[in-house]
Write an enzyme that holds these catalytic residues in place. Sequence first.
Site, short mmCIF file in Angstrom:
data_model
loop_
_atom_site.label_atom_id
_atom_site.label_comp_id
_atom_site.label_asym_id
_atom_site.label_seq_id
_atom_site.Cartn_x
_atom_site.Cartn_y
_atom_site.Cartn_z
N HIS B 167 -4.56 0.69 3.34
CA HIS B 167 -4.07 0.94 4.69
C HIS B 167 -5.25 1.49 5.51
O HIS B 167 -6.12 2.17 4.96
CB HIS B 167 -2.95 1.99 4.60
N ASP B 245 -3.09 7.28 -2.30
CA ASP B 245 -2.22 7.19 -1.13
C ASP B 245 -0.83 6.82 -1.66
O ASP B 245 -0.57 5.67 -2.01
CB ASP B 245 -2.78 6.12 -0.19
N GLN B 248 3.80 4.69 -0.32
CA GLN B 248 4.77 3.66 -0.70
C GLN B 248 5.31 3.86 -2.11
O GLN B 248 6.11 3.06 -2.57
CB GLN B 248 4.14 2.26 -0.58
N LYS B 271 8.68 8.16 5.58
CA LYS B 271 8.93 6.98 4.73
C LYS B 271 9.85 7.34 3.57
O LYS B 271 10.28 6.46 2.83
CB LYS B 271 7.61 6.43 4.20
N CYS B 411 -1.32 -2.59 9.43
CA CYS B 411 -2.42 -1.63 9.28
C CYS B 411 -3.31 -1.97 8.08
O CYS B 411 -3.86 -1.07 7.43
CB CYS B 411 -1.94 -0.19 9.17
#
Lengths: 181, 456
Positions: B167, B245, B248, B271, B411
């Site tokens: 991202h 990261d 997700q 999220k 992104c």
Amino acid sequence: MSARLRTPWFRTDAGVARRRDVQERSRWRTRLTPRSIILVRAETGEISPKSLASVVSSFQAVPDPMQRYRQLLFMAKTLTPVQAERLCDMYKVPGCVSQVWIIPSLKDGLVYYDAESDALLTKGLAALLIKALSGNSPEEISSVTPNFIADLGLKSALTPSRTNGLLNMLSLMQNQARSFL
Amino acid sequence: MPAGTSSLSALASHARGHHRRGRCNNWRGRSARVEASASTERRPTTLGEETRKDFPILDQKTESGAQLVYLDNAATSQKPNEVVDAHMFYYKDYNSNVHRGVHYLSSKATDAYELSRRKIARFVNAKTDREIVFTRNASEAINLVANTWGTKYLEAGDEIILSVLEHHSNIVPWQLLAERTGCVLKFVKLTKDTQELDIAELRSLVNEKTKLITTAHVSNVTGGEAPVAEIVELARGVGAKVLLDACQSLPHMPVDVQSLGADWIVGSGHKMCGPTGIGFLWGRLDVLETMPPWMGGGEMIQDVFLERSTYAEPPGRFEAGTPAIAEAIALGAACDYLSRIGMDRIHEYEVEIGRYLYEKLSQVPKVTIYGPPPSRGRASLCAFNVEGIHANDLCTLLDQAGIACRSGHHCTQPLHRYLDVPGSARASLYFYNVREDVDAFIDALRSTIEFFSEFE
């Protein structure tokens, strides 16, 4: 025609009469502000040049959003293909969700446009503007106000980013027209 | 009428009559049907059906009159009632600044704020809640590491290894750091066949100059999961740090920072059923303690003199100024909500419904789905393209049928450049989605493709 264009319509007698009509019809009691003048102008449907007025009325005649999309896609197909080497950055519309290029040319004092986009709906919007503006004088094109976009009846069919894209396309085309002045 | 009218009317009637035909995911409609057929067949309710009532936002029609089908969960999730309530109750009942006053409201707010930190620590199985730093979002958390640890410890020639699927939030902060320090960024590509992080290439890039390996735990486009154990092992071999990261992964699967072995993970509140404006950084305490402050202000200090200051211990050191109190508290409520369902159960359900989405979508002609096949393990999302139709056009018409999908580069411009496509459409599920949502999406997609085929 061009003399009338230079005089704002609401200063003419006919315009004042129309304004009064609309005022009475909508029972507006407040004093007219510049914003409401714009509204009145949209309601009376006086849009120039004529090519723009005809595009607006042809879209207004379509009741269903899906049909309006269909109309846009048909319009996209009417565009003359543009050679890839002409698609340079100076013709690219900024701030549009898809890539779109609009290329102007001047012939006998009138402005004509070509356009290309990687997305078909965006191409349809460019085609719509071309149909509305191509073949008019630079003066006429640069004096168009974006109010007609609201009259297209495309609002429910277009996301804000696409409406902005349409505005950006229009302002690029107007700047291009002004450069011919 | 031209031949294509049937597809148009199919799409339009889909938009208008979706609900009436009983195909929709309208919860009340479904309940009635389930009850009606209960005598003949009783199937166990799915997690999606069970949790739907907690998300009343899903029960609405869009501007075109179609039932909303929300499939943009990778961009942001919806919030259950109790999270919205937690946010509201803070302002209604005990709005006050934290860590400041001795009065009743302030201590109540401070307790709730710090309790939320403990909830997040528990959610990711941190050793202590001092390892949780509240940030505005995951991007800020990455910037925090780049601006503190990165600025202090990286020198010209040092190397950071990332992948092409990151991202932008996990690329740009390191580019800025590289400009400041002269460190070098190296990018791992994806495997040709399954579009997963190429661990063999990563192995070849790691050397004694490598100071950090960072990647998405789960990709927001390919849905692939990074091989964290191997990454950590490679990094440890040369004394490099690992940042994941986890935007997700945190909402969709159990994430245990102790077994992952990374040095930092970053998460995004909105999220994972939480509000926007709140995210967090988890860092191993011994690592956080070596990091200098980044932003100065109230809260992050120990003592301030006119000529110098001393700084608070982590996490306070990294939380300058009045934080997003209501958002932090509501994120704690989101962790409670998710934990009560159980992240294992959420993951299990999403694997199933994600596979259903993948299989249904791959049956649609002219569709290319990016990322590994479900057999390799993938998140419950599909980024895809339909041959000959721009993703923006596709999603604009899907929207007419009530389907909320994302289009664009998500992104991840470098990834799309790597895949050699200008953008993609993406349908991303969460645990409150049901099979009927996927069916409605596939129906609308087929109609949309037919609609565009007239203009080929």
